[in-house]
Design a protein around this motif. Structure first.
Motif, PDB file in Angstrom:
ATOM      1  N   UNK A 177       0.874  -1.170   0.000  1.00 33.64           N
ATOM      2  CA  UNK A 177       0.000   0.000   0.000  1.00 33.64           C
ATOM      3  C   UNK A 177       0.910   1.219   0.000  1.00 33.64           C
ATOM      4  N   UNK A 178       0.617   2.175  -0.869  1.00 33.52           N
ATOM      5  CA  UNK A 178       1.467   3.361  -0.918  1.00 33.52           C
ATOM      6  C   UNK A 178       0.728   4.579  -1.433  1.00 33.52           C
ATOM      7  N   UNK A 179       1.187   5.710  -0.974  1.00 33.19           N
ATOM      8  CA  UNK A 179       0.694   7.005  -1.417  1.00 33.19           C
ATOM      9  C   UNK A 179       1.172   7.225  -2.858  1.00 33.19           C
ATOM     10  N   UNK A 180       0.369   7.863  -3.682  1.00 34.58           N
ATOM     11  CA  UNK A 180       0.781   8.120  -5.066  1.00 34.58           C
ATOM     12  C   UNK A 180       1.990   9.042  -5.135  1.00 34.58           C
ATOM     13  N   UNK A 181       2.264   9.746  -4.041  1.00 37.55           N
ATOM     14  CA  UNK A 181       3.405  10.656  -4.030  1.00 37.55           C
ATOM     15  C   UNK A 181       4.722   9.973  -3.662  1.00 37.55           C
ATOM     16  N   UNK A 182       4.681   8.738  -3.176  1.00 35.47           N
ATOM     17  CA  UNK A 182       5.921   8.087  -2.763  1.00 35.47           C
ATOM     18  C   UNK A 182       6.682   7.480  -3.934  1.00 35.47           C
ATOM     19  N   UNK A 194       2.328  -7.461   4.358  1.00 36.13           N
ATOM     20  CA  UNK A 194       1.781  -6.197   3.871  1.00 36.13           C
ATOM     21  C   UNK A 194       2.781  -5.110   4.241  1.00 36.13           C
ATOM     22  N   UNK A 195       3.221  -4.359   3.240  1.00 44.20           N
ATOM     23  CA  UNK A 195       4.138  -3.248   3.446  1.00 44.20           C
ATOM     24  C   UNK A 195       3.406  -1.955   3.105  1.00 44.20           C
ATOM     25  N   UNK A 196       3.556  -0.963   3.957  1.00 45.55           N
ATOM     26  CA  UNK A 196       2.921   0.333   3.742  1.00 45.55           C
ATOM     27  C   UNK A 196       4.039   1.366   3.599  1.00 45.55           C
ATOM     28  N   UNK A 197       4.072   2.057   2.459  1.00 41.85           N
ATOM     29  CA  UNK A 197       5.081   3.085   2.203  1.00 41.85           C
ATOM     30  C   UNK A 197       4.425   4.452   2.317  1.00 41.85           C
ATOM     31  N   UNK A 198       5.020   5.301   3.158  1.00 40.99           N
ATOM     32  CA  UNK A 198       4.484   6.642   3.390  1.00 40.99           C
ATOM     33  C   UNK A 198       5.599   7.672   3.228  1.00 40.99           C
ATOM     34  N   UNK A 212       3.408  -7.235   8.945  1.00 40.22           N
ATOM     35  CA  UNK A 212       2.952  -5.901   8.572  1.00 40.22           C
ATOM     36  C   UNK A 212       4.005  -4.882   8.974  1.00 40.22           C
ATOM     37  N   UNK A 213       4.380  -4.006   8.037  1.00 42.87           N
ATOM     38  CA  UNK A 213       5.401  -2.996   8.338  1.00 42.87           C
ATOM     39  C   UNK A 213       5.115  -1.706   7.582  1.00 42.87           C
ATOM     40  N   UNK A 214       5.534  -0.603   8.183  1.00 45.44           N
ATOM     41  CA  UNK A 214       5.395   0.714   7.578  1.00 45.44           C
ATOM     42  C   UNK A 214       6.786   1.314   7.411  1.00 45.44           C
ATOM     43  N   UNK A 247      11.794   7.720  -4.407  1.00 47.65           N
ATOM     44  CA  UNK A 247      12.975   6.914  -4.086  1.00 47.65           C
ATOM     45  C   UNK A 247      12.706   5.442  -4.387  1.00 47.65           C
ATOM     46  N   UNK A 248      12.719   5.128  -5.669  1.00 44.09           N
ATOM     47  CA  UNK A 248      12.443   3.765  -6.119  1.00 44.09           C
ATOM     48  C   UNK A 248      13.459   2.770  -5.588  1.00 44.09           C
ATOM     49  N   UNK A 249      14.700   3.172  -5.490  1.00 44.75           N
ATOM     50  CA  UNK A 249      15.743   2.275  -4.997  1.00 44.75           C
ATOM     51  C   UNK A 249      15.461   1.848  -3.559  1.00 44.75           C
ATOM     52  N   UNK A 250      14.943   2.758  -2.746  1.00 43.59           N
ATOM     53  CA  UNK A 250      14.627   2.430  -1.357  1.00 43.59           C
ATOM     54  C   UNK A 250      13.516   1.390  -1.284  1.00 43.59           C
ATOM     55  N   UNK A 251      12.520   1.516  -2.146  1.00 45.87           N
ATOM     56  CA  UNK A 251      11.413   0.557  -2.170  1.00 45.87           C
ATOM     57  C   UNK A 251      11.938  -0.844  -2.487  1.00 45.87           C
ATOM     58  N   UNK A 252      12.725  -0.945  -3.534  1.00 47.42           N
ATOM     59  CA  UNK A 252      13.283  -2.241  -3.934  1.00 47.42           C
ATOM     60  C   UNK A 252      14.146  -2.805  -2.811  1.00 47.42           C
ATOM     61  N   UNK A 253      14.982  -1.979  -2.211  1.00 46.29           N
ATOM     62  CA  UNK A 253      15.866  -2.429  -1.126  1.00 46.29           C
ATOM     63  C   UNK A 253      15.069  -2.908   0.087  1.00 46.29           C
ATOM     64  N   UNK A 254      14.039  -2.178   0.464  1.00 44.15           N
ATOM     65  CA  UNK A 254      13.208  -2.557   1.615  1.00 44.15           C
ATOM     66  C   UNK A 254      12.538  -3.898   1.378  1.00 44.15           C
ATOM     67  N   UNK A 255      11.995  -4.091   0.199  1.00 44.90           N
ATOM     68  CA  UNK A 255      11.337  -5.364  -0.111  1.00 44.90           C
ATOM     69  C   UNK A 255      12.339  -6.507  -0.010  1.00 44.90           C
ATOM     70  N   UNK A 256      13.497  -6.334  -0.597  1.00 42.33           N
ATOM     71  CA  UNK A 256      14.502  -7.395  -0.571  1.00 42.33           C
ATOM     72  C   UNK A 256      15.065  -7.625   0.836  1.00 42.33           C
ATOM     73  N   UNK A 257      15.188  -6.589   1.643  1.00 41.16           N
ATOM     74  CA  UNK A 257      15.672  -6.749   3.020  1.00 41.16           C
ATOM     75  C   UNK A 257      14.673  -7.506   3.892  1.00 41.16           C
ATOM     76  N   UNK A 258      13.395  -7.337   3.624  1.00 39.67           N
ATOM     77  CA  UNK A 258      12.369  -7.988   4.429  1.00 39.67           C
ATOM     78  C   UNK A 258      12.055  -9.406   3.998  1.00 39.67           C
ATOM     79  N   UNK A 259      12.527  -9.800   2.839  1.00 32.96           N
ATOM     80  CA  UNK A 259      12.217 -11.120   2.310  1.00 32.96           C
ATOM     81  C   UNK A 259      12.718 -12.274   3.188  1.00 32.96           C
ATOM     82  N   UNK A 260      13.945 -12.261   3.692  1.00 33.57           N
ATOM     83  CA  UNK A 260      14.393 -13.395   4.525  1.00 33.57           C
ATOM     84  C   UNK A 260      13.515 -13.615   5.760  1.00 33.57           C
ATOM     85  N   UNK A 261      13.115 -12.555   6.419  1.00 30.60           N
ATOM     86  CA  UNK A 261      12.242 -12.672   7.593  1.00 30.60           C
ATOM     87  C   UNK A 261      10.900 -13.266   7.193  1.00 30.60           C
TER      88      UNK A 261
END
Length: 134
Positions: free
Chosen positions: A12-17, A61-65, A101-103, A110-124
């Motif tokens: 879930x993400x804001x259109x501005x993120x 579920x990841x929420x980007x704000x 669930x994480x925010x 910052x597209x790179x941050x989104x990709x990095x966050x998803x990949x960092x959370x995958x092992x957990x």
């Protein structure tokens, strides 16, 4: 290993993120899938939407704000954070595990941050296994 666990992640993400059409296909790979829910503001993330994502089979579920103090609608990101915390408590109470669930606050575009966050959370997420509610 055809039966290997492939997590489903609802975002879930804001259109501005970030522009999901540009970022999420880059983040997604053969080890997980992503379903995007674009909102006019992160404050539109309601408790019921987060819970329905789990009910529909999301393993996480990841929420980007927007970063605090940078929300176009003043405090939409703060409202979203409060709702996420409430739902995390509910998830623990019903045995789904709040770690699913994480925010995350990210700078606009910052597209790179989104990709990095998803990949960092995958092992957990892989350690948690499939969503018990699905």
């Amino acid at each position: 290993m055809a039966d290997q666990f492939k997590p489903e992640i609802a975002v879930f993400h804001c259109i501005n993120t970030f522009a999901d059409s540009a970022v999420l296909p880059i983040a997604e790979n053969e080890h997980f899938s992503v379903k995007s829910y674009k909102l006019p503001c992160s404050s539109m993330v309601k408790d019921v939407y987060l819970l329905r994502a789990f009910e529909a089979g999301a393993d996480a579920v990841l929420v980007f704000v927007c970063p605090e103090g940078q929300c176009r609608y003043v405090e939409g990101n703060i409202r979203a954070a409060k709702r996420v915390q409430f739902v995390k408590r509910l998830l623990d109470e019903i045995g789904i595990d709040a770690r699913r669930l994480a925010l995350f606050n990210i700078a606009a575009g910052d597209a790179a941050a989104v990709v990095e966050i998803i990949h960092q959370n995958l092992p957990e997420l892989v350690k948690l296994g499939p969503n018990p509610a699905a």
